[in-house]
Design a protein around this motif. Structure first.
Motif, PDB file in Angstrom:
ATOM      1  N   ILE A  91       0.840  -1.208   0.000  1.00 36.34           N
ATOM      2  CA  ILE A  91       0.000   0.000   0.000  1.00 36.34           C
ATOM      3  C   ILE A  91       0.871   1.253   0.000  1.00 36.34           C
ATOM      4  O   ILE A  91       0.597   2.225  -0.730  1.00 36.34           O
ATOM      5  N   ALA A  92       1.931   1.264   0.824  1.00 34.78           N
ATOM      6  CA  ALA A  92       2.821   2.434   0.877  1.00 34.78           C
ATOM      7  C   ALA A  92       3.493   2.673  -0.472  1.00 34.78           C
ATOM      8  O   ALA A  92       3.630   3.824  -0.918  1.00 34.78           O
ATOM      9  N   SER A  93       3.899   1.596  -1.138  1.00 30.47           N
ATOM     10  CA  SER A  93       4.537   1.735  -2.452  1.00 30.47           C
ATOM     11  C   SER A  93       3.567   2.286  -3.484  1.00 30.47           C
ATOM     12  O   SER A  93       3.914   3.179  -4.273  1.00 30.47           O
ATOM     13  N   ALA A  94       2.346   1.754  -3.503  1.00 27.60           N
ATOM     14  CA  ALA A  94       1.350   2.236  -4.456  1.00 27.60           C
ATOM     15  C   ALA A  94       1.001   3.698  -4.183  1.00 27.60           C
ATOM     16  O   ALA A  94       0.842   4.498  -5.119  1.00 27.60           O
ATOM     17  N   PHE A  95       0.914   4.051  -2.917  1.00 27.11           N
ATOM     18  CA  PHE A  95       0.582   5.426  -2.535  1.00 27.11           C
ATOM     19  C   PHE A  95       1.680   6.377  -2.986  1.00 27.11           C
ATOM     20  O   PHE A  95       1.411   7.424  -3.592  1.00 27.11           O
ATOM     21  N   GLY A  96       2.940   6.041  -2.694  1.00 26.53           N
ATOM     22  CA  GLY A  96       4.049   6.898  -3.082  1.00 26.53           C
ATOM     23  C   GLY A  96       4.195   7.021  -4.585  1.00 26.53           C
ATOM     24  O   GLY A  96       4.434   8.119  -5.119  1.00 26.53           O
ATOM     25  N   THR A  97       4.040   5.904  -5.295  1.00 26.96           N
ATOM     26  CA  THR A  97       4.157   5.931  -6.754  1.00 26.96           C
ATOM     27  C   THR A  97       3.057   6.769  -7.386  1.00 26.96           C
ATOM     28  O   THR A  97       3.297   7.555  -8.316  1.00 26.96           O
ATOM     29  N   ALA A  98       1.828   6.623  -6.887  1.00 29.22           N
ATOM     30  CA  ALA A  98       0.703   7.362  -7.461  1.00 29.22           C
ATOM     31  C   ALA A  98       0.882   8.864  -7.303  1.00 29.22           C
ATOM     32  O   ALA A  98       0.635   9.632  -8.241  1.00 29.22           O
ATOM     33  N   LEU A  99       1.336   9.296  -6.140  1.00 31.59           N
ATOM     34  CA  LEU A  99       1.455  10.734  -5.913  1.00 31.59           C
ATOM     35  C   LEU A  99       2.647  11.343  -6.651  1.00 31.59           C
ATOM     36  O   LEU A  99       2.613  12.519  -7.007  1.00 31.59           O
ATOM     37  N   THR A 100       3.700  10.560  -6.897  1.00 31.98           N
ATOM     38  CA  THR A 100       4.810  11.112  -7.684  1.00 31.98           C
ATOM     39  C   THR A 100       4.445  11.243  -9.156  1.00 31.98           C
ATOM     40  O   THR A 100       5.146  11.920  -9.910  1.00 31.98           O
ATOM     41  N   ALA A 101       3.343  10.603  -9.566  1.00 31.47           N
ATOM     42  CA  ALA A 101       2.884  10.771 -10.951  1.00 31.47           C
ATOM     43  C   ALA A 101       2.421  12.192 -11.208  1.00 31.47           C
ATOM     44  O   ALA A 101       2.339  12.618 -12.365  1.00 31.47           O
ATOM     45  N   THR A 102       2.120  12.935 -10.131  1.00 30.27           N
ATOM     46  CA  THR A 102       1.742  14.334 -10.312  1.00 30.27           C
ATOM     47  C   THR A 102       2.941  15.188 -10.723  1.00 30.27           C
ATOM     48  O   THR A 102       2.762  16.295 -11.239  1.00 30.27           O
ATOM     49  N   VAL A 103       4.142  14.700 -10.456  1.00 33.85           N
ATOM     50  CA  VAL A 103       5.345  15.414 -10.890  1.00 33.85           C
ATOM     51  C   VAL A 103       5.574  15.173 -12.374  1.00 33.85           C
ATOM     52  O   VAL A 103       5.699  16.114 -13.168  1.00 33.85           O
ATOM     53  N   SER A 104       5.658  13.873 -12.750  1.00 34.05           N
ATOM     54  CA  SER A 104       5.737  13.484 -14.155  1.00 34.05           C
ATOM     55  C   SER A 104       5.584  11.970 -14.231  1.00 34.05           C
ATOM     56  O   SER A 104       5.940  11.260 -13.281  1.00 34.05           O
ATOM     57  N   PRO A 105       5.048  11.456 -15.346  1.00 29.62           N
ATOM     58  CA  PRO A 105       4.911  10.007 -15.483  1.00 29.62           C
ATOM     59  C   PRO A 105       6.252   9.276 -15.388  1.00 29.62           C
ATOM     60  O   PRO A 105       6.326   8.169 -14.849  1.00 29.62           O
ATOM     61  N   TRP A 106       7.308   9.883 -15.932  1.00 29.28           N
ATOM     62  CA  TRP A 106       8.613   9.243 -15.896  1.00 29.28           C
ATOM     63  C   TRP A 106       9.123   9.124 -14.456  1.00 29.28           C
ATOM     64  O   TRP A 106       9.719   8.108 -14.076  1.00 29.28           O
ATOM     65  N   VAL A 107       8.890  10.144 -13.658  1.00 28.01           N
ATOM     66  CA  VAL A 107       9.273  10.085 -12.240  1.00 28.01           C
ATOM     67  C   VAL A 107       8.480   9.000 -11.529  1.00 28.01           C
ATOM     68  O   VAL A 107       9.010   8.286 -10.661  1.00 28.01           O
ATOM     69  N   ALA A 108       7.202   8.847 -11.870  1.00 28.77           N
ATOM     70  CA  ALA A 108       6.380   7.801 -11.257  1.00 28.77           C
ATOM     71  C   ALA A 108       6.920   6.414 -11.593  1.00 28.77           C
ATOM     72  O   ALA A 108       6.963   5.528 -10.736  1.00 28.77           O
ATOM     73  N   VAL A 109       7.345   6.230 -12.863  1.00 35.98           N
ATOM     74  CA  VAL A 109       7.926   4.936 -13.264  1.00 35.98           C
ATOM     75  C   VAL A 109       9.211   4.669 -12.481  1.00 35.98           C
ATOM     76  O   VAL A 109       9.450   3.556 -11.997  1.00 35.98           O
ATOM     77  N   GLN A 110      10.056   5.682 -12.348  1.00 40.82           N
ATOM     78  CA  GLN A 110      11.298   5.526 -11.598  1.00 40.82           C
ATOM     79  C   GLN A 110      11.009   5.222 -10.117  1.00 40.82           C
ATOM     80  O   GLN A 110      11.684   4.387  -9.504  1.00 40.82           O
ATOM     81  N   THR A 111      10.018   5.910  -9.565  1.00 42.88           N
ATOM     82  CA  THR A 111       9.668   5.666  -8.171  1.00 42.88           C
ATOM     83  C   THR A 111       9.119   4.259  -7.983  1.00 42.88           C
ATOM     84  O   THR A 111       9.421   3.596  -6.985  1.00 42.88           O
ATOM     85  N   MET A 112       8.308   3.797  -8.933  1.00 37.75           N
ATOM     86  CA  MET A 112       7.792   2.435  -8.866  1.00 37.75           C
ATOM     87  C   MET A 112       8.936   1.424  -8.885  1.00 37.75           C
ATOM     88  O   MET A 112       8.948   0.456  -8.118  1.00 37.75           O
ATOM     89  N   CYS A 113       9.907   1.641  -9.768  1.00 37.32           N
ATOM     90  CA  CYS A 113      11.075   0.753  -9.820  1.00 37.32           C
ATOM     91  C   CYS A 113      11.857   0.802  -8.511  1.00 37.32           C
ATOM     92  O   CYS A 113      12.337  -0.236  -8.019  1.00 37.32           O
ATOM     93  N   PHE A 114      11.983   1.986  -7.944  1.00 37.08           N
ATOM     94  CA  PHE A 114      12.671   2.139  -6.661  1.00 37.08           C
ATOM     95  C   PHE A 114      11.977   1.327  -5.571  1.00 37.08           C
ATOM     96  O   PHE A 114      12.629   0.586  -4.818  1.00 37.08           O
ATOM     97  N   TYR A 115      10.651   1.444  -5.496  1.00 34.72           N
ATOM     98  CA  TYR A 115       9.905   0.704  -4.471  1.00 34.72           C
ATOM     99  C   TYR A 115      10.013  -0.807  -4.696  1.00 34.72           C
ATOM    100  O   TYR A 115      10.107  -1.589  -3.740  1.00 34.72           O
ATOM    101  N   ILE A 116       9.972  -1.226  -5.954  1.00 34.44           N
ATOM    102  CA  ILE A 116      10.100  -2.662  -6.243  1.00 34.44           C
ATOM    103  C   ILE A 116      11.460  -3.174  -5.792  1.00 34.44           C
ATOM    104  O   ILE A 116      11.570  -4.253  -5.181  1.00 34.44           O
TER     105      ILE A 116
END
Length: 338
Positions: free
Chosen positions: A241-266
């Motif tokens: 849940i924490a990973s999904a929450f963090g990834t979703a909110l970083t998508a407001t910065v840019s989609p590419w940042v959200a992808v990078q954040t998702m990879c970071f959490y994984i």
């Protein structure tokens, strides 16, 4: 048959009754649990003061408890001056961030619809869990009477923990006293390993998330660090849940940042599950991930967020009792406790 398995039956019934108090009398159950938690956290310090400083155990217990109170007070004061501002700003900006996230994905109608439903469910679960956790903490710590009971119970557990174990063991027949004492020791040792390991994991994960968000200059690093750290107390589900929450909110910065954040959490989740968690907790608890997941879901159904938090400790206790009843109980124990 009763005489042969009397101790095993009594042990099983006793632990069932004790664990049932968390469901039937949740406030009393959590007061006792927090007192035991404080005892397990401070017991090494009490032992060290007693051994190296030649203090009476009662004095060592009092000093350790005072140190714990001062430490918690200092941490709360520090959080109130640093985290509170960021958390308040995050809460006020959350509706804007949500609308920005929906706008960023509005071009993909199917994904936007699915994400909106998922977000609503996630928000509902998070709000329910947060409210339940806050209500539990408030009901325990804001009442002076409950706080006094917790502190006094913790003090006597620190001071007379072994004597209490001996007294409980003494309630059983002579041939089973060593067995009962050993079972209680194994339970306390396993809970000690679990609690300390979870605290270390929470700190490590929170620190890594804070460093990542700060290095990438992403907003609210302290908020996401605290969310990631606290979520580790609910294995499997909490970090997801924490990973999904963090990834979703970083998508407001840019989609590419959200992808990078998702990879970071994984990456950090895999490192945690495959290296950090096994190294700190090891295989001593012997709980399969699917068993942990089912236990967390069952605990959430019974007691909401507190039940999810207590699921793993309860499963550890149940496992050790079952092992004692079906294996250790078959071995003859004739000697008395020295």
């Amino acid at each position: 048959m009763w005489n042969q398995h009397k101790t095993s039956i009594i042990l099983a019934i006793t632990f069932i009754v004790i664990l049932s108090t968390f469901w039937l009398l949740p406030q009393l159950g959590f007061i006792v649990f927090i007192a035991i938690l404080i005892d397990l956290l401070l017991r090494p310090l009490v032992r060290r003061l007693q051994t190296f400083r030649c203090m009476p155990r009662g004095l060592a217990a009092a000093i350790s408890l005072i140190f714990f109170i001062l430490l918690i007070s200092s941490m709360l004061a520090l959080l109130s001056t640093t985290l509170a501002t960021s958390l308040q700003k995050f809460a006020s900006d959350l509706p804007r961030l949500t609308e920005a996230l929906r706008g960023a994905l509005s071009s993909v109608s199917f994904l936007s619809t699915q994400l909106d439903e998922l977000w609503q469910e996630l928000a509902s679960i998070s709000i329910t869990a947060l409210r339940s956790s806050i209500d539990t903490l408030v009901s325990i710590f804001t009442k002076i009477f409950d706080t006094v009971i917790i502190l006094f119970t913790s003090f006597y557990l620190l001071k007379d923990g072994k004597q209490i174990q001996l007294w409980i063991s003494g309630l059983f027949p002579d041939k089973d006293r060593r067995r009962v004492f050993r079972l209680l020791t194994h339970i306390l040792r396993s809970l000690h390993v679990y609690i300390y390991s979870q605290l270390i994991i929470c700190f490590i994960m929170g620190f890594i998330v804070f460093c990542y968000f700060s290095y990438r200059d992403l907003p609210y690093p302290s908020v996401f660090a605290v969310i990631s750290g606290i979520s580790e107390f609910i294995p499997v589900i909490g970090p997801t849940i924490a990973s999904a929450f963090g990834t979703a909110l970083t998508a407001t910065v840019s989609p590419w940042v959200a992808v990078q954040t998702m990879c970071f959490y994984i990456i950090i989740t895999q490192l945690n599950h495959n290296i950090i968690y096994p190294t700190l907790i090891g295989r001593s608890l012997h709980l399969h991930p699917i068993a942990i997941l089912i236990g967390i879901l069952l605990g959430g159904c019974l007691l909401d967020a507190p039940g999810m938090f207590l699921a793993v400790p309860v499963m550890v206790i149940v496992r050790l009792v079952i092992i004692d009843v079906y294996h250790d109980g078959k071995q003859p124990q004739t000697r008395k406790i020295p």
